[in-house]
Design a protein around this motif. Structure first.
Motif, PDB file in Angstrom:
ATOM      1  N   HIS A  49       0.845  -1.206   0.000  1.00  0.00           N
ATOM      2  CA  HIS A  49       0.000   0.000   0.000  1.00  0.00           C
ATOM      3  C   HIS A  49       0.879   1.255   0.000  1.00  0.00           C
ATOM      4  O   HIS A  49       0.712   2.155  -0.829  1.00  0.00           O
ATOM      5  N   ARG A  60      -8.655   0.391  -0.448  1.00  0.00           N
ATOM      6  CA  ARG A  60      -7.964   1.408   0.364  1.00  0.00           C
ATOM      7  C   ARG A  60      -6.828   2.049  -0.439  1.00  0.00           C
ATOM      8  O   ARG A  60      -6.675   3.275  -0.484  1.00  0.00           O
ATOM      9  N   THR A  61      -6.037   1.202  -1.087  1.00  0.00           N
ATOM     10  CA  THR A  61      -4.906   1.720  -1.861  1.00  0.00           C
ATOM     11  C   THR A  61      -5.406   2.453  -3.104  1.00  0.00           C
ATOM     12  O   THR A  61      -4.898   3.527  -3.456  1.00  0.00           O
ATOM     13  N   ALA A  74      -8.161   4.097  -3.533  1.00  0.00           N
ATOM     14  CA  ALA A  74      -8.666   5.435  -3.177  1.00  0.00           C
ATOM     15  C   ALA A  74      -7.517   6.399  -2.892  1.00  0.00           C
ATOM     16  O   ALA A  74      -7.543   7.557  -3.337  1.00  0.00           O
ATOM     17  N   ALA A  75      -6.490   5.922  -2.189  1.00  0.00           N
ATOM     18  CA  ALA A  75      -5.375   6.812  -1.844  1.00  0.00           C
ATOM     19  C   ALA A  75      -4.580   7.207  -3.088  1.00  0.00           C
ATOM     20  O   ALA A  75      -4.148   8.360  -3.236  1.00  0.00           O
ATOM     21  N   SER A  83     -13.167  13.066   3.393  1.00  0.00           N
ATOM     22  CA  SER A  83     -12.121  12.069   3.624  1.00  0.00           C
ATOM     23  C   SER A  83     -12.632  10.965   4.579  1.00  0.00           C
ATOM     24  O   SER A  83     -12.416   9.765   4.337  1.00  0.00           O
ATOM     25  N   ALA A  85     -13.146   6.965   3.862  1.00  0.00           N
ATOM     26  CA  ALA A  85     -12.561   5.926   4.734  1.00  0.00           C
ATOM     27  C   ALA A  85     -13.641   4.947   5.190  1.00  0.00           C
ATOM     28  O   ALA A  85     -13.423   3.727   5.255  1.00  0.00           O
ATOM     29  N   ASP A  86     -14.824   5.482   5.479  1.00  0.00           N
ATOM     30  CA  ASP A  86     -15.950   4.638   5.899  1.00  0.00           C
ATOM     31  C   ASP A  86     -16.370   3.699   4.759  1.00  0.00           C
ATOM     32  O   ASP A  86     -16.631   2.509   4.977  1.00  0.00           O
ATOM     33  N   VAL A 121     -14.457   2.654   2.328  1.00  0.00           N
ATOM     34  CA  VAL A 121     -13.385   1.654   2.198  1.00  0.00           C
ATOM     35  C   VAL A 121     -13.594   0.535   3.217  1.00  0.00           C
ATOM     36  O   VAL A 121     -13.524  -0.657   2.884  1.00  0.00           O
ATOM     37  N   ASP A 122     -13.895   0.918   4.466  1.00  0.00           N
ATOM     38  CA  ASP A 122     -14.159  -0.101   5.507  1.00  0.00           C
ATOM     39  C   ASP A 122     -15.315  -1.011   5.075  1.00  0.00           C
ATOM     40  O   ASP A 122     -15.245  -2.234   5.222  1.00  0.00           O
ATOM     41  N   GLU A 144     -14.186  -3.365   2.341  1.00  0.00           N
ATOM     42  CA  GLU A 144     -13.288  -4.414   2.842  1.00  0.00           C
ATOM     43  C   GLU A 144     -14.048  -5.456   3.660  1.00  0.00           C
ATOM     44  O   GLU A 144     -13.702  -6.637   3.631  1.00  0.00           O
TER      45      GLU A 144
END
Ligand SMILES: Cc1cc2nc3c(=O)[nH]c(=O)nc-3n(C[C@H](O)[C@H](O)[C@H](O)COP(=O)(O)OP(=O)(O)OC[C@H]3O[C@@H](n4cnc5c(N)ncnc54)[C@H](O)[C@@H]3O)c2cc1C
Length: 383
Positions: free
Chosen positions: A3, A61-62, A64-65, A295, A299-300, A302-303, A306
């Motif tokens: 990541h 996660r990766t 999105a970043a 942001s 993140a929410d 992404v959680d 996952e």
């Protein structure tokens, strides 16, 4: 690739390749082949592909970043990347009978030499991408498709297109199938220019398919199974990617506004704009609050992606709808706070404002997402 390595590569490419040419590419409406080459060389084109297909096997996660880092420098390139990852995901999710023929394509993507994209939207059904007007016509072992695809990011630059069409025997308006077409397929052509208000450097031009022949090993889904693939494979990731583009734009707007408020002076008062005017400080603070809120929302999501649960699809819908609005609001505030300097294009802020308007109209549009959310809360069928 880890990541951290992926995100640091994206940041490095953003500052070395994207940032120096973003203004000029936006002005000229020029697609950056150099950016795509750099993303390929860094291994980012195969970011989410499984490792046994030559990819890095990294997750949302990766993704999105990486997208956020790219969008901070150039949202046009970030959207090219998002559409590519959607294309690659559609290929990787192909039905077993297509796997052997598509394996070399996945290897090429993993090696950074193949850019893909989606060609769903049609002139006839507009933003309702789930209901193509074109219909595949069976011809022995292959099908033939004629279609007017109205906006295709990376048109003329991608090596392949993921195309939707109604299944030959499909009975209803959403009984579609997805197909893989190489750029060199006879009958496939770019059908017009791209001269958008924003995302001007991402070549989102129309393409025409005139009696294109597609062999059965390039049929990605079973007949009529295109719609569930759009909903389950593409939409969650696309909504996340689109929200990540919005976040990159918001961060760039906050940074650009901050530096203008520090640098621009009222000489007669001996103060910078930021020192002088509390109203500008308050608007900057609101921009920051909204950006950090987006942001957290990403993140929410992404959680949720996952670890899926009952509310995951709701979050998928909400996040893109919210992100489109936040990007427009934050970049509009940047335009107002930076005043005449932004309006007369002395700052990069005006490009961010134009780019931010694409998110809400890219399908599923913000309005359609609200329709879906409202209907699902009320227990009304969506389609
Ligand atoms: C920069 C850019 C890149 C794109 N890239 C691609 C791509 O790579 N591949 C691809 O397939 N497509 C792509 N598109 C197309 C995009 O996804 C939409 O299909 C397109 O923007 C829709 O525009 P339209 O004017 O036809 O929408 P219309 O359908 O005419 O919508 C007009 C307005 O009506 C609203 N509306 C429509 N339906 C409803 C509803 N049911 N309820 C409430 N409001 C509704 C919309 O929100 C919008 O405000 C791209 C578009 C843009 C702008």
């Amino acid at each position: 690739m880890t990541h951290d390595a992926a995100v640091s590569s994206a940041r490095e490419i953003a500052s070395r390749v994207l940032a120096p040419s973003a203004v000029q590419n936006d002005k000229a409406g020029q697609f950056s082949t150099e950016a795509v080459k750099s993303l390929g060389e860094a291994g980012l084109l195969g970011l989410m592909l499984p490792t046994d297909s030559g990819g890095s096997g990294l997750g949302p996660r990766t993704f999105a970043a990486v997208v956020t880092a790219l969008a901070q420098a150039d949202a046009s390139v970030a959207m090219v990347y998002v559409m590519h990852v959607m294309g690659a995901a559609s290929i990787a999710a192909a039905r077993p009978s297509a796997a052997q023929a598509l394996s070399p394509i996945l290897q090429e993507i993993g090696a950074g030499r193949h850019l893909s994209t989606l060609a769903f939207s049609e002139a006839g059904s507009r933003s309702h991408f789930w209901a193509p007007i074109s219909r595949a016509r069976r011809n022995g072992g292959s099908v033939h498709i004629s279609a007017k695809k109205s906006w295709v990011t990376s048109a003329g630059f991608a090596q392949s297109y993921i195309v939707s069409a109604l299944a030959p025997e499909g009975a209803g308006p959403i009984d579609s199938t997805l197909y893989f077409l190489t750029a060199g397929t006879p009958g496939l052509s770019v059908a017009g220019p791209w001269d958008g208000l924003g995302l001007r450097a991402n070549a989102s031009a129309p393409i025409a398919l005139e009696d294109c022949e597609i062999p059965s090993h390039f049929q990605l889904t079973d007949d009529g199974a295109g719609f569930p693939a759009m909903l389950n494979v593409v939409m969650p990731l696309f909504n996340l990617g689109s929200a990540a583009v919005a976040l990159g734009l918001c961060r760039a707007a906050v940074a650009g506004t901050t530096s203008h408020l520090k640098a621009a002076k009222f000489d007669h008062l001996g103060q910078s704009l930021g020192e002088s005017l509390p109203t500008l400080r308050a608007q900057l603070a609101t921009m920051q609050i909204d950006t950090d809120g987006l942001s957290s929302r990403i993140a929410d999501l992404v959680d949720h992606l996952e670890t899926p649960c009952d509310t995951t699809m709701l979050r998928v819908l909400e996040t893109k709808a919210a992100a489109g609005d936040v990007a427009i609001s934050v970049t509009s505030a940047a335009m107002r706070v930076c005043g005449g300097a932004a309006f007369s294009k002395h700052l990069g802020v005006e490009r961010l404002f134009r780019d931010a308007h694409a998110g809400a109209v890219m399908a599923p549009t913000g309005d359609v997402l609200r329709e879906f959310i409202g209907k699902s809360l009320l227990g009304i069928p969506l389609f």
